[in-house]
Design a protein around this motif. Structure first.
Motif, short mmCIF file in Angstrom:
data_model
loop_
_atom_site.label_atom_id
_atom_site.label_comp_id
_atom_site.label_asym_id
_atom_site.label_seq_id
_atom_site.Cartn_x
_atom_site.Cartn_y
_atom_site.Cartn_z
N ILE A 148 -3.23 8.42 -7.32
CA ILE A 148 -3.56 9.82 -7.00
C ILE A 148 -4.11 9.94 -5.58
O ILE A 148 -4.39 11.04 -5.12
N ASP A 149 -4.25 8.82 -4.89
CA ASP A 149 -4.77 8.84 -3.53
C ASP A 149 -3.62 9.12 -2.56
O ASP A 149 -2.67 8.34 -2.47
N PRO A 150 -3.67 10.22 -1.82
CA PRO A 150 -2.56 10.58 -0.94
C PRO A 150 -2.34 9.62 0.22
O PRO A 150 -1.29 9.66 0.85
N ASN A 151 -3.32 8.75 0.48
CA ASN A 151 -3.16 7.81 1.58
C ASN A 151 -2.33 6.59 1.21
O ASN A 151 -1.83 5.89 2.10
N ILE A 152 -2.17 6.31 -0.09
CA ILE A 152 -1.39 5.12 -0.47
C ILE A 152 -0.37 5.40 -1.57
O ILE A 152 0.16 4.45 -2.17
N ASN A 153 -0.05 6.67 -1.82
CA ASN A 153 0.93 6.94 -2.89
C ASN A 153 2.28 7.39 -2.34
O ASN A 153 3.06 8.05 -3.02
#
Length: 329
Positions: A148-153
Motif C-alpha cells: 500500500i506504500d506508493p513509493n514501492i508498489n
C-alpha cells in the motif's frame, strides 16, 4: 505545499552567517550494475527467450543405413520484462528562504522566487539526484505491487519476485536466519546456501557468482573470520585500491547497507537477508537508464514557483529460478 528545501534554523537571522549547508551523509545506493544486468530500450515490455539444457541425445552407432532419431530437443519459452512509469515532482517556493542568510542569494523583484540561476539550485540537485537513484534501487530490490506504500508498489522487484519463485518451486530458500544473529550464523548460513544451490548455479565460475547480504549478516560473517586465525587470511583480502573483499569458499560477499535502510524505512521485516546468485540472471529494463537521474528544474512565471520533474520507465525480472538461493529472517 511541499518543497524540495525548507528551513528550520534554531537562531534568529543576524545577517552574518555563511550561506552554505552540509548535506547529511546518506547510505550510498549501490550501483545497479553491481547486482543487476541492465537492458536498455525497453519501452513497455520485452520478451526474453529461455531454453533448458540439451542432453541424452547420443546413442550407439550400430552401423546400419539410414538415420535414427536419437532424442528430443528442448522447448524455447519466455519470460516477460515489463517496465512501469516512475515520476518525481516536488516544487520549490523561494519564500522559504525569506529572513535567512539564504535570501542574499536570491533574485529581487518579479524574479524573487526564481532560484534557477542561484547557488540554491545546485543544493537542490545535490539533494534530489541521489534521492532518485536511491528510490530506484529500493524499487528494484523491494518493489511490491501488493504494497500500500506508493513509493514501492510500482513494480515487483527482486525480493518479492524471489519469494514468489520459492512458492512456485523455482527458487531455493534455506532455513531462516534468527531475528538476532548468533555467533557464526552468517558463515554457517552462507555455506549452507552454497551447498544447497542448483547444479546450474554451482557450476559457474566463482568469479561470476556473488553473495549479497545485509549489513547485519556481513558484520556477523566478518566477526566469524576475526575470531579465528587459521584460514581467515584466505577469506578476507584487499584489492589494490584498499577495499576489503570478503569471500566464502572463494565467492565474494557484497554488503548492501541500502537493503538495511530500506527494510527499516518501509517496515519490511526479515532484517537479515542473503542472496547467492549471478548478476547476469537479474535483468533490469530501462527505456533509458540516464532518465533516472535526469532532473529538470525550471521557473514558472505563471505560477511564480520553481518546478522539478524526473520521469523514467523501469522494470525487473529474473531469468532462471535455479540461479538464486536466498535466506532471510
Amino acid at each position: 505545499m511541499a518543497n524540495v528545501l525548507t528551513t528550520n534554523f534554531d537562531y534568529t537571522y543576524n545577517g552574518t552567517e555563511a550561506a552554505e549547508a552540509a548535506i547529511k551523509p546518506a547510505v550510498l545506493h549501490p550501483l545497479v550494475t553491481q547486482l543487476f544486468t541492465v537492458m536498455e530500450g525497453v519501452k513497455s515490455k520485452h520478451q526474453i527467450g529461455l531454453t533448458s539444457e540439451l542432453s541424452q541425445i547420443t546413442i550407439a552407432d550400430d552401423g546400419s543405413c539410414g538415420r535414427t532419431t536419437t532424442g528430443d530437443g528442448v522447448e524455447i519459452t519466455n519470460t516477460t520484462l515489463t517496465t512501469a512509469g516512475f515520476q518525481a515532482n516536488i516544487p520549490q517556493c523561494g519564500n522559504v528562504f525569506k529572513d535567512t542568510i539564504w535570501e542574499n542569494l536570491m533574485n529581487s523583484g518579479n524574479d524573487a522566487n526564481d532560484i534557477t540561476n542561484t547557488p540554491i539550485k545546485r543544493l537542490m540537485e545535490e539533494v534530489y539526484v541521489p534521492g532518485l537513484s536511491r528510490d530506484a534501487f529500493n524499487s528494484l530490490s523491494f518493489g511490491d505491487t501488493n504494497s500500500i506504500d506508493p513509493n514501492i508498489n510500482i513494480i515487483d522487484g527482486l525480493w518479492p519476485s524471489l519469494d514468489a519463485g520459492v512458492i512456485a518451486g523455482e527458487v531455493t530458500e534455506v532455513a531462516a536466519f534468527n531475528a538476532v544473529l548468533v555467533a557464526g550464523e552468517a558463515l554457517a548460513k552462507t555455506v549452507l546456501m552454497i551447498e544447497s544451490a542448483d547444479n546450474i548455479l554451482d557450476q559457474l565460475d566463482e568469479n561470476d557468482k556473488k553473495i549479497y547480504v545485509t549489513r547485519s549478516v556481513y558484520q556477523n560473517l566478518v566477526s566469524s573470520y576475526e575470531s579465528v586465525s587459521t584460514g581467515s587470511d584466505l577469506q578476507v583480502g584487499y584489492q589494490q585500491d584498499g577495499i576489503v573483499q570478503v569471500r566464502v569458499r572463494g565467492i565474494e560477499v557484497i554488503k548492501l547497507a541500502q537493503w538495511d535502510s530500506a527494510i527499516t524505512t518501509f517496515t519490511l521485516g526479515n532484517p537479515n537477508r542473503a542472496l547467492y546468485t549471478t548478476p547476469s540472471n537479474h535483468i533490469v529494463g530501462f527505456e533509458d537508464s540516464n532518465d533516472v537521474t535526469s532532473l529538470e528544474i525550471w521557473y514558472s512565471k505563471d505560477d511564480n514557483i520553481v518546478n522539478t520533474s524526473a520521469k523514467y520507465r523501469m522494470g525487473y525480472v529474473y531469468k532462471f529460478g535455479g540461479l538464486s538461493v536466498i535466506a532471510q529472517g
